[in-house]
Scaffold this active site. Structure first.
Site: not given
Ligand SMILES: Cc1ncc(C[n+]2csc(CCOP(=O)(O)OP(=O)(O)O)c2C)c(N)n1
Ligand SMILES: [Mg+2]
Lengths: 344, 326
Positions: A247, A251, A260
């Site tokens: 990434r 985010h 971080y």
């Molecule tokens: C069930 C849930 N918990 C928390 C969130 C908040 N949240 C959005 S994205 C994220 C991190 C996701 O990480 P990853 O699966 O690695 O996907 P990336 O964002 O890196 O594409 C979080 C904690 C959410 N959208 N859904």
């Protein structure tokens, strides 16, 4: 289990290329799709920064994952993306204007004209995997199509992911689960998310094949996904494909990754990003020159700008639209409220 | 004294709790180095260490379920769910376990845990980030559900929640996180967890609300004052249990009541309050109890968010209706 790649970071060929990667038109199409996704991302961020789009999750650096996966799919397959797979959605025929509408906070962006059976993006992490198992179940009955879901490294910590993987294994469902391992889940690095050696290893417990590929190599992503889809289509069940990428951005636009994550880490990963290697390969092997590159950048720019203009010119839905698609036919009880909403 | 926003007050209470009780432990996604997506835990990991302020892998089931186990075994977990929209999978742990452990074991095991979650709309957040589903939680026997309405209330009620011997869901109205400040003194004093707060006394009509909708309710009270209508404003604060005595006393005085909540109308908490007042204050009521709420629709995306959220105008119209009724 090493990541499989066909091109290294500089675009040198590492092993015999699959047939599709010998076709210049195919490689150009893949490159075009990645440039298009990156152009879309840049415009989306610019719109968000000027208050004209909602919070936005950029796919910067992960274009090869999204595009490679979508490129391996047939039209009748169904794509179930997370919120970061714009390149794949665009490849499948969702328009930039529709994506802008969605991220601008308008439900009509999900009513895309293109891939009518594809799911809208899934914001609650990992919920798309059980949906994909269900789509695959329906497909198993008709004998047509493969469900392809994609989620992040963080998503592999959710029960939804494991539970869906398990049923795909238990019922030999025609589903492919792809992990876009961009090595971060907001502020949590992949190394803290799990002690699993690779995310592909998580397939073992479900009795499925799991494979890790270089997610910055669109050829590797497409090749591995195509093999997985081929197995599913042939009745051999599901596969987990982990694409290791990075990434490069925050985010989302609501995040500040400098809180971080070291800039040095990000700079190092810029050397591995997916566009340069394919461009170098196109230049070296397929006569891609400055003229072609300039023309592509210009056409992507023009297309995305025009889409943004149309999005910005689209008036919001009237308040009553909240009720328009709540049920197939609106119960009287709820319909009574629509009048009140209408007059604010 | 410095002004504190609600997010500052929450952080202050968390810090105080970590300081005064070594069994307090914080869990959640991105609550460590990132300080939480709303910065409620900013600096706490640096101060108390990553053993006590812990980033969890991405699983709400794990967050809530681990709270149950840790609480039953001597810790005081205070966990953050990033947004209420991601709390649903934790409801299994809350309803089937946290809220019942004491009852099932006849008091042998208990569950002193707090689950914090921001809720509500009004900040133009993405899909699934703006719902108000508090009634689902308030329906669970054995649980407490608390919503602070100001920085001062957030500080005192969060400390009360953390010190409470039973599970508490602490819902934070995110529209108020940075909506304004007031001096909050870090005295360590908790506020009574079950009490509604009368924010403004009045004689003609009672407005009952909680969380971010107190903003519109307050605006309405001011406008009504200009029109010569004296409204009493009550911040419910505890959604479960409900401080029925305070609500009834107010309505017995004013004879009229308008309940304002952001959550959908049907089976919302307004229904419970209206029913209670109908059962107990019929003699005092001069007009039907009215509810001003969100619609029974899916929370719209941000372009229509403002049309969904109850406006001050809607509150005023309801109040004028009950005033004209009698
Ligand atoms: C069930 C849930 N918990 C928390 C969130 C908040 N949240 C959005 S994205 C994220 C991190 C996701 O990480 P990853 O699966 O690695 O996907 P990336 O964002 O890196 O594409 C979080 C904690 C959410 N959208 N859904
Ligand atoms: Mg990730």
């Amino acid at each position: 289990m090493p990541e499989t790649a066909f091109l290294d970071a500089r675009g040198e060929v590492l092993r015999d290329l699959p047939d599709f990667a010998r076709e210049p038109e195919t490689l150009r199409a893949l490159y075009t799709a990645m440039v298009r996704a990156r152009t879309f991302d840049a415009k989306a961020i610019a719109l968000q920064r000027t208050g004209r789009l909602g919070t936005y999750a950029s796919s910067l650096g992960q274009e090869a994952v999204s595009v490679g996966v979508a490129a391996a799919m047939a039209e009748e397959d169904v794509f179930l993306p997370s919120f970061r797979e714009h390149g794949g959605q665009l490849w499948r025929g969702v328009t930039p204007e529709e994506l802008f509408l969605y991220w601008g906070g308008d439900e009509r962006g999900n009513d895309f004209a293109g891939p009518r059976q594809d799911f809208p993006v899934c914001v609650p992490v990992a919920a798309q995997f059980p949906h994909a198992a269900g789509v695959a179940l329906a497909m198993q009955q008709t004998g047509e199509g493969v469900a392809v879901a994609i989620g992040g490294d963080g998503a592999t910590s959710k029960g939804d992911f494991y539970e869906a993987l398990n049923v795909v294994g238990a019922w030999d469902l025609p589903a492919v689960f792809v992990i876009n391992n961009n090595q971060w889940a907001i502020s949590m690095p992949r190394t803290e998310q799990t002690r699993a050696r690779t995310l592909a290893d998580k397939a073992v417990a479900a009795g499925l094949p799991g494979e890790q590929v270089d997610g910055n190599d669109v050829i590797a992503v497409r090749e591995a996904t195509a093999r997985a889809i081929g197995r599913a289509r042939g009745g051999e069940g599901g596969t987990l494909v982990e694409c290791v990428s990075y990434r490069l951005g925050d985010h989302t636009t609501a995040d500040d990754a400098s809180r971080y994550r070291d800039d040095a880490e990000v700079s190092a990963h810029w050397k591995e990003e997916p566009l340069i290697r394919l461009r170098n390969h196109l230049v070296a092997e397929h006569g891609w020159g400055k003229a072609e590159e300039d023309a592509l950048l210009r056409s992507c720019h023009d297309e995305i700008e025009a889409a943004a203009e149309r999005y910005l010119a689209t008036a919001p839905q009237p308040a009553r639209a909240m009720f328009a698609h709540l049920y197939a036919s609106l119960p009287e009880d709820v319909a009574a409220q629509a009048g009140e909403a209408g007059d604010g | 004294m410095a002004e504190h926003t609600m997010i500052d007050a929450i952080r202050m209470a968390l810090s105080r709790a970590l300081d005064e009780d070594e069994t307090v432990i914080l869990f959640g996604q991105d609550i460590g180095i990132d300080g939480g997506v709303f910065r409620a835990t900013n600096g706490l990991m640096q101060r108390f260490g990553s053993g006590r302020v812990r980033d969890t892998p991405l699983s709400e089931t794990v967050i809530a379920g681990m709270c149950v186990g840790a609480a039953a075994h001597g810790l005081r977990p205070v966990a953050e769910i990033q947004f209420m929209g991601f709390l649903y999978s934790a409801i299994d742990q809350l309803a089937n376990h946290a809220a019942r452990l004491r009852n099932r074991t006849r008091g042998r095991l208990s569950c002193p845990m707090v689950l914090r979650a921001p809720f509500g709309g009004g900040i133009k957040a993405p899909e699934h980030h703006s719902e108000s589903m508090e009634a689902m939680l308030a329906h669970i026997p054995g649980l407490r559900v608390v919503v602070p309405g100001s920085p001062t209330r957030a500080y005192g009620l969060l400390l009360a929640a953390i010190r409470d011997p039973d599970p508490v869901v602490f819902l934070e109205p995110k529209r108020l996180y940075r909506a304004g400040g007031e001096p909050v003194e870090d005295t360590g004093a908790a506020l009574p967890i079950e009490q509604a707060e009368v924010l403004q006394e009045g004689d003609d009509v009672t407005l009952i609300s909680w969380g971010a909708m107190l903003t519109e309710a307050r605006e309405a009270v001011e406008t009504l004052a200009d029109e010569g209508i004296s409204a009493e404003l009550v911040d419910l604060s505890s959604l479960k249990p409900i401080d029925r005595a305070t609500l009834r006393a107010s309505v017995e005085k004013t004879g009229r009541c308008v309940i304002v909540h952001e959550a959908p109308l049907t089976a919302g908490l307004g229904a419970e309050i209206a029913a209670d007042l109908a059962e107990h204050c019929l003699i005092s009521l001069l007009a039907p109890v009215r509810r001003v709420t969100g619609y029974d629709t899916v929370m719209p995306y941000l372009r229509l968010e403002a049309s969904y959220l109850p406006s001050t105008d809607r509150v005023l119209r309801a109040v004028r209706d009950v005033m004209e009724f009698a």
